[in-house]
Scaffold this motif. Sequence first.
Motif, mmCIF file in Angstrom:
data_model
loop_
_atom_site.group_PDB
_atom_site.id
_atom_site.type_symbol
_atom_site.label_atom_id
_atom_site.label_comp_id
_atom_site.label_asym_id
_atom_site.label_seq_id
_atom_site.Cartn_x
_atom_site.Cartn_y
_atom_site.Cartn_z
ATOM 1 N N TYR C 155 2.553 23.135 -11.403
ATOM 2 C CA TYR C 155 1.888 22.806 -10.144
ATOM 3 C C TYR C 155 2.038 23.931 -9.124
ATOM 4 O O TYR C 155 1.108 24.279 -8.413
ATOM 5 C CB TYR C 155 2.485 21.525 -9.536
ATOM 6 C CG TYR C 155 1.708 20.290 -9.883
ATOM 7 C CD1 TYR C 155 2.143 19.435 -10.895
ATOM 8 C CD2 TYR C 155 0.532 19.977 -9.221
ATOM 9 C CE1 TYR C 155 1.429 18.313 -11.213
ATOM 10 C CE2 TYR C 155 -0.187 18.845 -9.544
ATOM 11 C CZ TYR C 155 0.273 18.012 -10.540
ATOM 12 O OH TYR C 155 -0.425 16.892 -10.870
ATOM 13 N N LYS C 158 -0.260 26.669 -9.517
ATOM 14 C CA LYS C 158 -1.589 26.338 -9.026
ATOM 15 C C LYS C 158 -1.656 26.283 -7.511
ATOM 16 O O LYS C 158 -2.580 26.814 -6.895
ATOM 17 C CB LYS C 158 -2.047 24.998 -9.622
ATOM 18 C CG LYS C 158 -2.379 25.103 -11.094
ATOM 19 C CD LYS C 158 -2.979 23.830 -11.642
ATOM 20 C CE LYS C 158 -1.929 22.753 -11.809
ATOM 21 N NZ LYS C 158 -2.528 21.480 -12.273
ATOM 22 N N TYR C 196 -6.558 31.738 -13.889
ATOM 23 C CA TYR C 196 -5.577 30.659 -13.681
ATOM 24 C C TYR C 196 -5.350 29.866 -14.958
ATOM 25 O O TYR C 196 -4.220 29.529 -15.306
ATOM 26 C CB TYR C 196 -6.039 29.703 -12.572
ATOM 27 C CG TYR C 196 -5.630 30.137 -11.192
ATOM 28 C CD1 TYR C 196 -6.576 30.636 -10.296
ATOM 29 C CD2 TYR C 196 -4.307 30.059 -10.778
ATOM 30 C CE1 TYR C 196 -6.206 31.034 -9.027
ATOM 31 C CE2 TYR C 196 -3.930 30.455 -9.512
ATOM 32 C CZ TYR C 196 -4.885 30.950 -8.634
ATOM 33 O OH TYR C 196 -4.516 31.345 -7.376
ATOM 34 N N LEU C 197 -6.443 29.567 -15.669
ATOM 35 C CA LEU C 197 -6.285 28.801 -16.908
ATOM 36 C C LEU C 197 -5.394 29.554 -17.888
ATOM 37 O O LEU C 197 -4.545 28.962 -18.561
ATOM 38 C CB LEU C 197 -7.655 28.523 -17.540
ATOM 39 C CG LEU C 197 -8.480 27.428 -16.873
ATOM 40 C CD1 LEU C 197 -9.861 27.333 -17.501
ATOM 41 C CD2 LEU C 197 -7.767 26.091 -16.976
ATOM 42 N N VAL C 200 -1.742 29.389 -16.596
ATOM 43 C CA VAL C 200 -1.178 28.046 -16.758
ATOM 44 C C VAL C 200 -0.894 27.743 -18.225
ATOM 45 O O VAL C 200 0.159 27.206 -18.571
ATOM 46 C CB VAL C 200 -2.130 26.995 -16.150
ATOM 47 C CG1 VAL C 200 -1.777 25.611 -16.621
ATOM 48 C CG2 VAL C 200 -2.071 27.051 -14.639
ATOM 49 N N SER C 201 -1.829 28.119 -19.098
ATOM 50 C CA SER C 201 -1.611 27.857 -20.525
ATOM 51 C C SER C 201 -0.419 28.630 -21.044
ATOM 52 O O SER C 201 0.408 28.103 -21.798
ATOM 53 C CB SER C 201 -2.855 28.242 -21.330
ATOM 54 O OG SER C 201 -3.960 27.537 -20.851
#
Lengths: 258, 217, 223
Positions: C155, C158, C196-197, C200-201
């Motif tokens: 989180y 993000k 971002y993806l 995050v991954s």
Amino acid sequence: MKHEKELLLQVKDIHKSFSGKEVLKGVSFDVYKGETKVVIGPSGTGKSTLLRCINQLTFPDKGTVWLRNQEVTHHNLKEINHFRQKIGMVFQDFNLFDHLDAVRNVEIALIKVKGMKKEEARGKAIFELKRVGLERKAMFYPAQLSGGQKQRVSIARALAMDPEVMLFDEPTSALDPELIGEVLGVMQKLAREGMTMIVVTHEMGFARSVADEIIFLERGKLLESGPPEKLFQNPKYERTKKFLFKLTELYGDVNRKK
Amino acid sequence: MVIYQALPYLLQGIVTTLSLVLSAMILGFIIGVPLSVGQVYGSKWVKKSIGIYVWFFRGLPILVLLFLFYYGLFSMIGLNLSAFISAVLVLGLRSSAYQTQIFRGSMQSLGQGQLLAAQSLGMSKGKAIWNIILPQALRISIPGWSNEYPAMLTESAVTYAIGVMEVLTRGNFIASRTYRPMPIYLTCALIFILLSYIGMKLLHMLEEKVRIPGFEE
Amino acid sequence: MINFEFFLEILFPSLIEGFIMTAKLVFWSIPIGLVMGIVVAVGRVYGNTLISFFSKLYIIFFRGTPLLIQLFILYYGFPSIGIYLSPFTSAVIGFVLCSSAYHAEYIRGAIQSVKSGQLLAAQALGMSKLSAVWNIILPQALRRAIPGCSNEIIYLIKYSSLAYMVTCIELTGAGKIVASRYFTYTEVFLVVGAIYLAIVSLATKVLNILEERLSFPGWENKR
């Protein structure tokens, strides 16, 4: 069961209440060096509480505890920790540290409390594990051990601190029947080696063969105490007789196999 | 006091915030339930696509999603939506991705048995899911779903970035005119805490009303 | 239409700068936030009445209010009481306070799930409460809190995008600046989104491996 008449521990007039209910109503007794005392009584009579009052995990409302003429009760936390090193405790639920393997369970207090060097602590830990017959399980984690093995590790953990007296709080009550023997065997060995022990238990065979004195605690009061032969054959109170009879019925009279 | 004068203006923001939050949660629910059914009972291809949808909407920051949709995609398609509606759509789609996971967990915890029993009675898969699985799964989901509320509430403030006139936006507006930011911001913070507290209490009451006796593990 | 040059010469340089700022924000906020979370959780569970009460208030405030308000208070509000924080500092402080409150809740739950008998056993051996919490309780509680805390870390990655709202130009902010100047919102934010993806991954994978590395035998039964 030899015992020298050296007074080691004195429990004087312990009172304790929980939420208004008085669980211990003035319990007193003396423990001599090398003696094995067994405490019996109906559930909920405060036997566990009594043991915890001795090593101050619970603070009694009234009364005092003395170890070798030094008062254990009424101290600040630092001094209490000092006394706790001299009093070993074995719990019904083992309470092993789950994230540590057996040998580290035994050595951690040596390192963190006594400030021992790692190699010395490791050596002592292995020695104690040998003493309870588990040196081959040193690297095993609690989850990988049977109940009887877990309890033996917890005995080793308490022994590693070289305590003056060992307190056993129903050490076999949480074990499957076939595992009880190995734990009782270790306890008998300790008694023979001269360890001073206070044992809360239902195991009558153990009590009869190992205890120097049996204390019958009923409803918060010490009803009767005496050597096993006296209590089993010639108890003062009818209630004592009834209780012993019931226990013998349930748990068996025979000496457990080691 | 500054706060006293600002209150009416701020309170209007509460209406906006609550409408935003509730609409988004409901949108998330309407989309989330079918998607979760697809994830549990659908074909491999369906499961994969939904998985990508969930990964997309959960993996991106809200701010990025808002900018992407409001300034980017919507205008590209020629959609001229207000900031508020765009915010509802974006937050709703994002919430649906999270809610899918909640419902999926509930349905899976019911186990195979329920569906098998229903089918053995002659129900089609669809009927079984609608009449047997969903009523139970949705009840179990209430605690998890309730947690969406405070999360959504605090996230709603981010819509300030695209100009939605919710509590924080209004607070900022007042603060910049009165040059008294601290009391205003603290009041806004208090408003959010109160909204969160009251909302959770109401949700707990709902949970109590709908509870099936003896169903707790 | 989209010009390949645009990407190379204008977008990517800005995004790389923005990404570096995001990385800075994240590398400072995650560890400090986690440590603060542990402190607050321990205070909440083992502290005296006063400490426990303030820990509870701390958790309620920072979890119950939007992060954006917290950031605004730090950056726009504090100057009015004489404290001037840079955009970067305000952002990091805001992220630390907010994430620590969430971590504290997860860790608190984890601490309370460790069997109380272990604390008793440690004390019976003569360990002080502090020593027992540090050596016995926390190693287990922190392991149990990993799923929740990992979630919060993701989180944080993000919501680091909110730093832009207090004028700290990280990845999202960099994208917005380029997009609004050249009016290419969709393209820019699809790229930003993709980055971002990816982050995050990757972070999720790393945290999963970490969780596996830290487990001890018997771990699975305890969850």
